[in-house]
Design an enzyme around this catalytic site. Structure first.
Site, PDB file in Angstrom:
ATOM      1  N   GLU A   1     -21.549   5.049 -20.422  1.00  0.00           N
ATOM      2  CA  GLU A   1     -21.087   5.108 -19.039  1.00  0.00           C
ATOM      3  C   GLU A   1     -21.686   6.349 -18.386  1.00  0.00           C
ATOM      4  O   GLU A   1     -21.418   7.470 -18.812  1.00  0.00           O
ATOM      5  CB  GLU A   1     -19.563   5.146 -18.972  1.00  0.00           C
ATOM      6  CG  GLU A   1     -18.996   5.370 -17.583  1.00  0.00           C
ATOM      7  CD  GLU A   1     -19.501   4.370 -16.556  1.00  0.00           C
ATOM      8  OE1 GLU A   1     -20.100   4.812 -15.548  1.00  0.00           O
ATOM      9  OE2 GLU A   1     -19.307   3.155 -16.771  1.00  0.00           O
TER      10      GLU A   1
ATOM     11  N   SER B   1     -13.635  -2.111 -16.139  1.00  0.00           N
ATOM     12  CA  SER B   1     -12.543  -2.942 -16.652  1.00  0.00           C
ATOM     13  C   SER B   1     -13.017  -3.949 -17.685  1.00  0.00           C
ATOM     14  O   SER B   1     -12.417  -4.101 -18.753  1.00  0.00           O
ATOM     15  CB  SER B   1     -11.857  -3.663 -15.490  1.00  0.00           C
ATOM     16  OG  SER B   1     -11.283  -2.738 -14.594  1.00  0.00           O
ATOM     17  N   GLY B   2     -14.093  -4.667 -17.379  1.00  0.00           N
ATOM     18  CA  GLY B   2     -14.606  -5.680 -18.309  1.00  0.00           C
ATOM     19  C   GLY B   2     -15.198  -5.067 -19.553  1.00  0.00           C
ATOM     20  O   GLY B   2     -14.954  -5.530 -20.679  1.00  0.00           O
TER      21      GLY B   2
ATOM     22  N   HIS C   1      19.252 -15.343  -2.608  1.00  0.00           N
ATOM     23  CA  HIS C   1      19.525 -15.026  -1.199  1.00  0.00           C
ATOM     24  C   HIS C   1      20.270 -13.684  -1.094  1.00  0.00           C
ATOM     25  O   HIS C   1      21.135 -13.404  -1.913  1.00  0.00           O
ATOM     26  CB  HIS C   1      20.374 -16.137  -0.582  1.00  0.00           C
ATOM     27  CG  HIS C   1      20.696 -15.913   0.846  1.00  0.00           C
ATOM     28  ND1 HIS C   1      19.775 -16.097   1.853  1.00  0.00           N
ATOM     29  CD2 HIS C   1      21.843 -15.507   1.444  1.00  0.00           C
ATOM     30  CE1 HIS C   1      20.343 -15.812   3.007  1.00  0.00           C
ATOM     31  NE2 HIS C   1      21.608 -15.458   2.791  1.00  0.00           N
TER      32      HIS C   1
ATOM     33  N   TYR D   1     -12.037  -8.133   2.646  1.00  0.00           N
ATOM     34  CA  TYR D   1     -10.780  -7.481   2.264  1.00  0.00           C
ATOM     35  C   TYR D   1     -10.896  -5.960   2.297  1.00  0.00           C
ATOM     36  O   TYR D   1      -9.947  -5.273   2.692  1.00  0.00           O
ATOM     37  CB  TYR D   1     -10.317  -7.975   0.898  1.00  0.00           C
ATOM     38  CG  TYR D   1     -11.113  -7.498  -0.289  1.00  0.00           C
ATOM     39  CD1 TYR D   1     -10.709  -6.393  -1.016  1.00  0.00           C
ATOM     40  CD2 TYR D   1     -12.260  -8.169  -0.709  1.00  0.00           C
ATOM     41  CE1 TYR D   1     -11.426  -5.944  -2.115  1.00  0.00           C
ATOM     42  CE2 TYR D   1     -12.990  -7.735  -1.799  1.00  0.00           C
ATOM     43  CZ  TYR D   1     -12.569  -6.622  -2.497  1.00  0.00           C
ATOM     44  OH  TYR D   1     -13.295  -6.189  -3.577  1.00  0.00           O
TER      45      TYR D   1
ATOM     46  N   THR E   1     -15.214   0.862 -11.291  1.00  0.00           N
ATOM     47  CA  THR E   1     -14.871   0.803  -9.874  1.00  0.00           C
ATOM     48  C   THR E   1     -13.362   0.722  -9.651  1.00  0.00           C
ATOM     49  O   THR E   1     -12.803   1.458  -8.842  1.00  0.00           O
ATOM     50  CB  THR E   1     -15.556  -0.395  -9.200  1.00  0.00           C
ATOM     51  OG1 THR E   1     -16.975  -0.180  -9.201  1.00  0.00           O
ATOM     52  CG2 THR E   1     -15.087  -0.556  -7.769  1.00  0.00           C
ATOM     53  N   CYS E   2     -12.692  -0.156 -10.375  1.00  0.00           N
ATOM     54  CA  CYS E   2     -11.267  -0.396 -10.119  1.00  0.00           C
ATOM     55  C   CYS E   2     -10.445   0.878 -10.266  1.00  0.00           C
ATOM     56  O   CYS E   2      -9.663   1.233  -9.389  1.00  0.00           O
ATOM     57  CB  CYS E   2     -10.740  -1.472 -11.056  1.00  0.00           C
ATOM     58  SG  CYS E   2      -8.970  -1.773 -10.861  1.00  0.00           S
TER      59      CYS E   2
ATOM     60  N   GLY F   1     -15.855  -7.819   7.612  1.00  0.00           N
ATOM     61  CA  GLY F   1     -14.674  -8.619   7.895  1.00  0.00           C
ATOM     62  C   GLY F   1     -13.918  -9.033   6.655  1.00  0.00           C
ATOM     63  O   GLY F   1     -12.993  -9.847   6.729  1.00  0.00           O
TER      64      GLY F   1
ATOM     65  N   ARG G   1     -20.036  -9.104  11.985  1.00  0.00           N
ATOM     66  CA  ARG G   1     -21.223  -9.818  12.470  1.00  0.00           C
ATOM     67  C   ARG G   1     -20.934 -11.280  12.804  1.00  0.00           C
ATOM     68  O   ARG G   1     -21.710 -11.926  13.493  1.00  0.00           O
ATOM     69  CB  ARG G   1     -22.340  -9.729  11.432  1.00  0.00           C
ATOM     70  CG  ARG G   1     -22.012 -10.329  10.095  1.00  0.00           C
ATOM     71  CD  ARG G   1     -23.120 -10.060   9.095  1.00  0.00           C
ATOM     72  NE  ARG G   1     -22.779 -10.543   7.767  1.00  0.00           N
ATOM     73  CZ  ARG G   1     -23.539 -10.343   6.695  1.00  0.00           C
ATOM     74  NH1 ARG G   1     -24.663  -9.675   6.816  1.00  0.00           N
ATOM     75  NH2 ARG G   1     -23.166 -10.807   5.521  1.00  0.00           N
TER      76      ARG G   1
ATOM     77  N   THR H   1     -11.049  -7.645 -10.610  1.00  0.00           N
ATOM     78  CA  THR H   1     -10.821  -6.912 -11.856  1.00  0.00           C
ATOM     79  C   THR H   1     -10.157  -7.758 -12.940  1.00  0.00           C
ATOM     80  O   THR H   1     -10.624  -7.754 -14.084  1.00  0.00           O
ATOM     81  CB  THR H   1      -9.980  -5.652 -11.561  1.00  0.00           C
ATOM     82  OG1 THR H   1     -10.747  -4.769 -10.739  1.00  0.00           O
ATOM     83  CG2 THR H   1      -9.590  -4.941 -12.846  1.00  0.00           C
TER      84      THR H   1
ATOM     85  N   LYS I   1      -7.124   2.941  -4.066  1.00  0.00           N
ATOM     86  CA  LYS I   1      -6.880   2.299  -2.769  1.00  0.00           C
ATOM     87  C   LYS I   1      -5.417   1.902  -2.629  1.00  0.00           C
ATOM     88  O   LYS I   1      -4.806   2.110  -1.577  1.00  0.00           O
ATOM     89  CB  LYS I   1      -7.768   1.057  -2.620  1.00  0.00           C
ATOM     90  CG  LYS I   1      -7.507   0.249  -1.357  1.00  0.00           C
ATOM     91  CD  LYS I   1      -8.037  -1.157  -1.515  1.00  0.00           C
ATOM     92  CE  LYS I   1      -7.272  -1.925  -2.570  1.00  0.00           C
ATOM     93  NZ  LYS I   1      -7.892  -3.219  -2.900  1.00  0.00           N
TER      94      LYS I   1
END
Length: 453
Positions: free
Chosen positions: A39, A19-20, A442, A182, A46-47, A180, A203, A316, A55
């Site tokens: 690359e 991304s970067g 509402h 995200y 990754t993203c 633990g 852990r 990202t 994901k």
């Protein structure tokens, strides 16, 4: 535009097309620079390839497990429903390939040369490609991202990471997820909704430690009701692969237990090994991260780094902003500028999702002292009709000295979608009175943000 010597093959050579790196390369080329990017895996990083995008597609797929069940209370008869993991997996992977093509097309449309091979720094302005080709560049940008950390212990070769989770041939009946953060909680929700028996081993005794304590506790409570098990103060001692292919896992303080897959989500490590940084003396930190200043410049004037490889804020959108700022500052006509990393909103796409911006209640008390905390704990209308007892929790943290909102924290359906707009208000330093003066829409869940009393 910054003056560039013609003696170099390129004005900018970017290592890593995530991304970067893609944003920096595209923008630098738009400013008139001669740009190349290397690359070694797949364009998108990754993203796009093995992170947030696929994901989120799995998260969408997992949500249907509850949606189809809830639909009965809304009058829908759904007979013979079943889930086909391979069909979803292949569809997700095919869409990732589509996106990869679009990223490559974007670079090509901006006349960025793409080398689909590994690149190593072999001199001050020199890069050597895996094919043996040597090129030179006035500026080098390192945007190689990070990779999952895999702890070393007997049997660690049997674990998978989030990288491999997208390629499983079949869903594991019993899966242990270590961590633990995200990633652990997101995949726990995904696997659980797909019918796997999920256990999280951590852990410490805290999940999502950077988030507000009330949201952490609420997610833990909801996850346990959904059937996810948690083991705390549990670290790997060893894993043994058994004759039937199952894994016998021994954790500290626990009896050995069998699982069909073990996934580790215990942090990410900057990808700096083998880049040749030591050849020219690029400074790195304790965890291998590249040390940079506010403008993403290393200790060498011609070498920059953006994104997760710097281990600043591993998100990202932050990497994209860093790439944009670098390209504008080095190659653009305006004054150099740095990315403002204060008040960065974030989300956990758990079940239900969490979203947050600004200070937690604990941080605000420590930093500001006198604060006001507003809270809404409610069942969404959809859950009421569906007979689902799951509750949302929204929190607003206010500086009592000036009524300014310094933090908003939410857990509940669509929390990240709602937070994107709410984060603007916190970034703009709006007050509780500004929210109070806004008419509610509402009925919505988001209206709770302007109804706090």
């Amino acid at each position: 535009m910054c003056a560039v010597a013609d003696s170099y093959d390129y004005d900018l050579f970017t290592i890593g097309a995530g991304s970067g790196g893609v944003r920096a390369s595209r923008v630098a080329a738009a400013h008139g620079a001669r740009v190349a990017v290397a690359e070694e895996y797949r364009v998108g990083g990754t993203c796009v390839i093995r992170g947030c995008v696929p994901k989120k597609m799995l998260v969408y797929g997992a949500h249907f497990a509850e949606d189809l069940e809830d639909a009965k209370q809304f009058g829908w008869n759904i007979e013979g429903k079943s889930f086909d993991w391979v069909r979803l997996r292949d569809h997700v992977l095919n869409d990732v390939t589509r996106l990869e093509g679009l990223y490559g097309q974007t670079l090509s449309n901006h006349n960025v040369t793409i080398y689909r091979e590994r690149a190593t720094i072999t001199g001050a302005h020199e890069i050597t490609l895996a094919s043996g080709q040597v090129v030179t560049a006035k500026y080098i940008l390192i945007a190689t991202g990070a990779r999952p950390h895999v702890p070393e212990f007997p049997g660690s070769e049997h674990v998978i990471t989030s990288n491999e989770a997208f390629h499983l041939d079949a869903l594991p009946r019993r899966v242990l997820i270590a961590g633990g953060g995200y990633i652990a909680n997101e995949f726990a929700g995904i696997f659980n909704e797909f019918g796997c028996k999920v256990t999280i081993a951590n852990r410490s005794d805290t999940i999502l430690r950077s988030y507000d304590a009330a949201l952490r506790d609420r997610l833990l409570q909801i996850s346990m009701v959904k059937g996810i098990s948690f083991l705390f103060h549990a670290e790997f001692e060893h894993i043994e692969k058994q004759a039937d292919g199952s894994l016998l896992v021994k954790l500290t303080g626990q009896e050995p237990a069998e699982y069909d897959a073990v996934m580790v989500a215990t942090g990410r490590v900057p990808n700096t090994q083998g880049l040749g940084l030591e050849t020219i003396g690029v400074a790195t930190g304790r965890n291998g991260e590249i040390v940079v200043d506010a403008f993403s410049k290393t200790n060498l004037d011609h070498v920059y780094a953006v994104g997760d490889v710097t281990d600043r804020v591993q998100l990202t959108p932050v990497a994209i902003r860093e790439g944009q700022a670098f390209a504008d500052s080095v190659f653009g006509p305006g004054e150099p500028y740095a990315v403002d990393r204060s008040c960065v909103p974030s989300a956990v796409f758990s079940h239900p999702p969490i979203a947050a911006v600004g200070l937690t209640e604990s941080e605000a008390r420590n930093q500001l002292g006198n604060i006001k905390v507003y809270q809404a704990d409610f069942r969404p209308m959809k859950h009421v009709v569906a007979g689902r007892n799951e509750r949302c929790l929204y929190k607003m943290i206010v500086d009592a000295a000036n009524d300014r909102i310094v933090g908003i924290h939410m857990i509940g359906p669509e929390a990240p979608e709602i937070m994107q707009a709410a984060a603007i208000a916190v970034k703009a330093k709006l007050t509780k009175a500004d929210f109070d003066a806004t008419v509610a829409i509402h009925p919505t869940m988001a209206e709770e943000l302007v109804l706090f009393k």
